[in-house]
Write a protein that holds these residues in place. Structure first.
Motif, PDB file in Angstrom:
ATOM      1  N   ARG A  14     124.413 -59.364  58.578  1.00 12.45           N
ATOM      2  CA  ARG A  14     123.272 -59.424  57.661  1.00 12.45           C
ATOM      3  C   ARG A  14     123.069 -60.851  57.149  1.00 12.45           C
ATOM      4  NH1 ARG A  14     122.638 -55.800  52.092  1.00 12.45           N
ATOM      5  NH2 ARG A  14     120.621 -56.661  51.446  1.00 12.45           N
ATOM      6  N   THR A  15     124.180 -61.546  56.863  1.00 12.95           N
ATOM      7  CA  THR A  15     124.085 -62.927  56.394  1.00 12.95           C
ATOM      8  C   THR A  15     123.524 -63.836  57.479  1.00 12.95           C
ATOM      9  OG1 THR A  15     125.926 -62.632  54.852  1.00 12.95           O
ATOM     10  CG2 THR A  15     125.397 -64.896  55.509  1.00 12.95           C
ATOM     11  N   VAL A  16     123.943 -63.617  58.707  1.00 17.68           N
ATOM     12  CA  VAL A  16     123.409 -64.403  59.832  1.00 17.68           C
ATOM     13  C   VAL A  16     121.903 -64.224  59.919  1.00 17.68           C
ATOM     14  CG1 VAL A  16     123.359 -64.658  62.338  1.00 17.68           C
ATOM     15  CG2 VAL A  16     125.551 -64.344  61.152  1.00 17.68           C
ATOM     16  N   ASN A  17     121.460 -62.983  59.881  1.00 15.01           N
ATOM     17  CA  ASN A  17     120.022 -62.715  59.975  1.00 15.01           C
ATOM     18  C   ASN A  17     119.263 -63.332  58.800  1.00 15.01           C
ATOM     19  OD1 ASN A  17     120.209 -61.291  62.395  1.00 15.01           O
ATOM     20  ND2 ASN A  17     120.602 -59.349  61.357  1.00 15.01           N
TER      21      ASN A  17
ATOM     22  N   ALA B  88     112.198 -79.238  58.301  1.00 17.29           N
ATOM     23  CA  ALA B  88     113.476 -79.293  59.010  1.00 17.29           C
ATOM     24  C   ALA B  88     114.539 -79.943  58.133  1.00 17.29           C
ATOM     25  CB  ALA B  88     113.323 -80.063  60.319  1.00 17.29           C
ATOM     26  N   ALA B  89     114.144 -80.936  57.353  1.00 14.55           N
ATOM     27  CA  ALA B  89     115.094 -81.636  56.483  1.00 14.55           C
ATOM     28  C   ALA B  89     115.605 -80.741  55.361  1.00 14.55           C
ATOM     29  CB  ALA B  89     114.441 -82.885  55.897  1.00 14.55           C
ATOM     30  N   SER B  90     114.896 -79.635  55.089  1.00 10.01           N
ATOM     31  CA  SER B  90     115.297 -78.750  53.997  1.00 10.01           C
ATOM     32  C   SER B  90     116.310 -77.687  54.427  1.00 10.01           C
ATOM     33  CB  SER B  90     114.061 -78.054  53.402  1.00 10.01           C
ATOM     34  OG  SER B  90     113.553 -77.060  54.289  1.00 10.01           O
ATOM     35  N   LEU B  91     116.659 -77.647  55.713  1.00 14.03           N
ATOM     36  CA  LEU B  91     117.606 -76.638  56.189  1.00 14.03           C
ATOM     37  C   LEU B  91     119.006 -76.916  55.646  1.00 14.03           C
ATOM     38  CD1 LEU B  91     116.591 -76.156  59.944  1.00 14.03           C
ATOM     39  CD2 LEU B  91     115.693 -75.024  57.910  1.00 14.03           C
ATOM     40  N   THR B  92     119.720 -75.847  55.312  1.00 16.62           N
ATOM     41  CA  THR B  92     121.083 -75.982  54.800  1.00 16.62           C
ATOM     42  C   THR B  92     122.066 -76.110  55.965  1.00 16.62           C
ATOM     43  OG1 THR B  92     121.562 -73.608  54.828  1.00 16.62           O
ATOM     44  CG2 THR B  92     120.424 -74.486  52.876  1.00 16.62           C
ATOM     45  N   PRO B  93     123.267 -76.603  55.713  1.00 17.88           N
ATOM     46  CA  PRO B  93     124.265 -76.710  56.781  1.00 17.88           C
ATOM     47  C   PRO B  93     124.556 -75.367  57.457  1.00 17.88           C
ATOM     48  CG  PRO B  93     124.941 -78.035  54.909  1.00 17.88           C
ATOM     49  CD  PRO B  93     123.727 -77.246  54.462  1.00 17.88           C
ATOM     50  N   ARG B  94     124.600 -74.285  56.691  1.00 13.68           N
ATOM     51  CA  ARG B  94     124.879 -72.975  57.289  1.00 13.68           C
ATOM     52  C   ARG B  94     123.712 -72.513  58.164  1.00 13.68           C
ATOM     53  NH1 ARG B  94     129.839 -71.223  57.862  1.00 13.68           N
ATOM     54  NH2 ARG B  94     129.718 -69.139  56.975  1.00 13.68           N
ATOM     55  N   GLU B  95     122.496 -72.816  57.750  1.00 12.81           N
ATOM     56  CA  GLU B  95     121.335 -72.468  58.566  1.00 12.81           C
ATOM     57  C   GLU B  95     121.356 -73.241  59.878  1.00 12.81           C
ATOM     58  OE1 GLU B  95     118.307 -71.399  54.843  1.00 12.81           O
ATOM     59  OE2 GLU B  95     118.204 -73.362  55.815  1.00 12.81           O
ATOM     60  N   ILE B  96     121.713 -74.506  59.802  1.00 12.14           N
ATOM     61  CA  ILE B  96     121.790 -75.324  61.014  1.00 12.14           C
ATOM     62  C   ILE B  96     122.899 -74.824  61.927  1.00 12.14           C
ATOM     63  CG2 ILE B  96     122.325 -77.639  61.879  1.00 12.14           C
ATOM     64  CD1 ILE B  96     120.972 -78.724  59.311  1.00 12.14           C
ATOM     65  N   GLU B  97     124.039 -74.454  61.341  1.00 17.59           N
ATOM     66  CA  GLU B  97     125.141 -73.921  62.142  1.00 17.59           C
ATOM     67  C   GLU B  97     124.717 -72.651  62.870  1.00 17.59           C
ATOM     68  OE1 GLU B  97     129.770 -72.331  61.647  1.00 17.59           O
ATOM     69  OE2 GLU B  97     128.621 -72.987  59.880  1.00 17.59           O
ATOM     70  N   ALA B  98     124.043 -71.760  62.161  1.00 13.39           N
ATOM     71  CA  ALA B  98     123.574 -70.517  62.784  1.00 13.39           C
ATOM     72  C   ALA B  98     122.609 -70.802  63.920  1.00 13.39           C
ATOM     73  CB  ALA B  98     122.908 -69.628  61.732  1.00 13.39           C
ATOM     74  N   MET B  99     121.697 -71.749  63.737  1.00 12.48           N
ATOM     75  CA  MET B  99     120.721 -72.058  64.780  1.00 12.48           C
ATOM     76  C   MET B  99     121.391 -72.708  65.988  1.00 12.48           C
ATOM     77  SD  MET B  99     118.230 -70.639  63.524  1.00 12.48           S
ATOM     78  CE  MET B  99     117.340 -70.885  65.061  1.00 12.48           C
ATOM     79  N   GLY B 100     122.477 -73.432  65.747  1.00 12.39           N
ATOM     80  CA  GLY B 100     123.214 -73.997  66.874  1.00 12.39           C
ATOM     81  C   GLY B 100     123.742 -72.911  67.794  1.00 12.39           C
ATOM     82  N   TRP B 101     124.220 -71.813  67.191  1.00 10.58           N
ATOM     83  CA  TRP B 101     124.704 -70.697  68.001  1.00 10.58           C
ATOM     84  C   TRP B 101     123.554 -69.928  68.634  1.00 10.58           C
ATOM     85  CZ3 TRP B 101     129.253 -71.306  69.590  1.00 10.58           C
ATOM     86  CH2 TRP B 101     130.255 -71.828  68.774  1.00 10.58           C
ATOM     87  N   VAL B 102     122.428 -69.818  67.924  1.00 10.05           N
ATOM     88  CA  VAL B 102     121.247 -69.174  68.517  1.00 10.05           C
ATOM     89  C   VAL B 102     120.828 -69.928  69.778  1.00 10.05           C
ATOM     90  CG1 VAL B 102     118.777 -68.721  68.206  1.00 10.05           C
ATOM     91  CG2 VAL B 102     120.387 -68.175  66.358  1.00 10.05           C
ATOM     92  N   ALA B 103     120.837 -71.270  69.702  1.00  2.56           N
ATOM     93  CA  ALA B 103     120.439 -72.086  70.847  1.00  2.56           C
ATOM     94  C   ALA B 103     121.366 -71.887  72.039  1.00  2.56           C
ATOM     95  CB  ALA B 103     120.424 -73.564  70.452  1.00  2.56           C
ATOM     96  N   ARG B 104     122.595 -71.458  71.787  1.00  2.00           N
ATOM     97  CA  ARG B 104     123.550 -71.199  72.866  1.00  2.00           C
ATOM     98  C   ARG B 104     123.474 -69.760  73.365  1.00  2.00           C
ATOM     99  NH1 ARG B 104     125.556 -74.833  69.364  1.00  2.00           N
ATOM    100  NH2 ARG B 104     126.668 -76.650  70.162  1.00  2.00           N
ATOM    101  N   GLY B 105     122.499 -69.001  72.851  1.00  2.00           N
ATOM    102  CA  GLY B 105     122.275 -67.648  73.355  1.00  2.00           C
ATOM    103  C   GLY B 105     123.122 -66.575  72.703  1.00  2.00           C
ATOM    104  N   LYS B 106     123.756 -66.905  71.576  1.00  2.00           N
ATOM    105  CA  LYS B 106     124.607 -65.918  70.912  1.00  2.00           C
ATOM    106  C   LYS B 106     123.764 -64.926  70.109  1.00  2.00           C
ATOM    107  CE  LYS B 106     128.481 -67.877  72.185  1.00  2.00           C
ATOM    108  NZ  LYS B 106     129.370 -67.215  73.190  1.00  2.00           N
ATOM    109  N   SER B 107     124.200 -63.690  70.069  1.00  2.00           N
ATOM    110  CA  SER B 107     123.546 -62.662  69.262  1.00  2.00           C
ATOM    111  C   SER B 107     123.975 -62.814  67.814  1.00  2.00           C
ATOM    112  CB  SER B 107     123.936 -61.266  69.761  1.00  2.00           C
ATOM    113  OG  SER B 107     125.310 -61.017  69.509  1.00  2.00           O
ATOM    114  N   SER B 108     123.266 -62.119  66.917  1.00  3.70           N
ATOM    115  CA  SER B 108     123.638 -62.165  65.503  1.00  3.70           C
ATOM    116  C   SER B 108     125.046 -61.637  65.289  1.00  3.70           C
ATOM    117  CB  SER B 108     122.641 -61.360  64.669  1.00  3.70           C
ATOM    118  OG  SER B 108     121.387 -61.999  64.637  1.00  3.70           O
ATOM    119  N   ALA B 109     125.432 -60.597  66.041  1.00  8.44           N
ATOM    120  CA  ALA B 109     126.781 -60.035  65.914  1.00  8.44           C
ATOM    121  C   ALA B 109     127.832 -61.065  66.333  1.00  8.44           C
ATOM    122  CB  ALA B 109     126.898 -58.773  66.752  1.00  8.44           C
TER     123      ALA B 109
END
Length: 207
Positions: A164-167, A132-153
């Motif tokens: 594609r970058t999100v995925n 978990a400590a190895s995650l990048t800021p952009r990866e964490i940002e993306a997962m924050g939106w995943v946790a809120r139920g947002k789609s990749s689009a």
């Protein structure tokens, strides 16, 4: 030899809790002892690395303890929780799992098995924390939106990147955390305090 790991033992039977303390000390752990559910919840201020809790107790049973601790936040959700009980029937086991326990062991306690459960769960927790400590800021940002139920689009628009970058970010997180789905990855991120699933503020959509 001490390994620095603190184990909170919550058990109302004096003979059992004394034996638990002896076994854990022999294995190098530091036992923290509580003889009721309410005392066990108070003892969490000592920041244990794992909790062993009897299921049937006066003054707060095991379900009371795990529910109280899980609700309190502050990283409690990632603390491994092991129930011990004389009631090993399927319904009790299912109820314990639904309350969020990680392991379930029946009495009379097989202490060798219990020690292995403690060791393995702590080892897995350390590995998960490292990943978990190895995650990048952009990866964490993306997962924050995943946790809120947002789609990749949706996330692509919010982060101003391609879908594609999100995925790519999401798949990286799944691989790093060793889980199978994006939801499991989001749960792991929340458990490690990397994302806040309670945040309701929405980003401003462009245009």
């Amino acid at each position: 030899m001490r390994n620095g790991k603190k184990i909170l033992c919550i058990e109302d039977d004096r003979a059992t809790i004394e034996l638990l303390a002896e076994v854990l000390e022999d294995e190098g752990f530091t036992p923290l002892l509580a003889m009721s559910g309410t005392e066990g919840v108070r003892m969490f201020r000592e920041h244990p690395d794992l909790i062993i809790c009897d299921l049937a107790m006066p003054n707060g049973d095991g379900f009371f303890v795990i529910d109280a601790l899980r609700r309190s936040g502050g990283g409690v959700a990632r603390i491994p929780f092991v129930f011990i009980t004389a009631h090993g029937d399927r319904d009790t086991h299912l109820s314990a799992r639904r309350h969020g326990c990680d392991h379930f062991i029946t009495k009379p306690i097989d202490f060798e098995l219990l020690v292995e459960i403690v060791r393995n769960r702590l080892r897995a927790d350390e590995t998960s924390s490292e990943h978990a400590a190895s995650l990048t800021p952009r990866e964490i940002e993306a997962m924050g939106w995943v946790a809120r139920g947002k789609s990749s689009a949706d996330i692509a628009v919010l982060m101003n990147v391609s879908e594609r970058t999100v995925n790519f970010h999401v798949n990286n997180v799944i691989q790093k955390l060793g889980v199978a789905t994006r939801l499991q990855a989001a749960i792991q991120c929340a458990m490690h305090g990397l994302i806040d699933t309670e945040t309701t503020e929405e980003a401003t959509w462009p245009g």
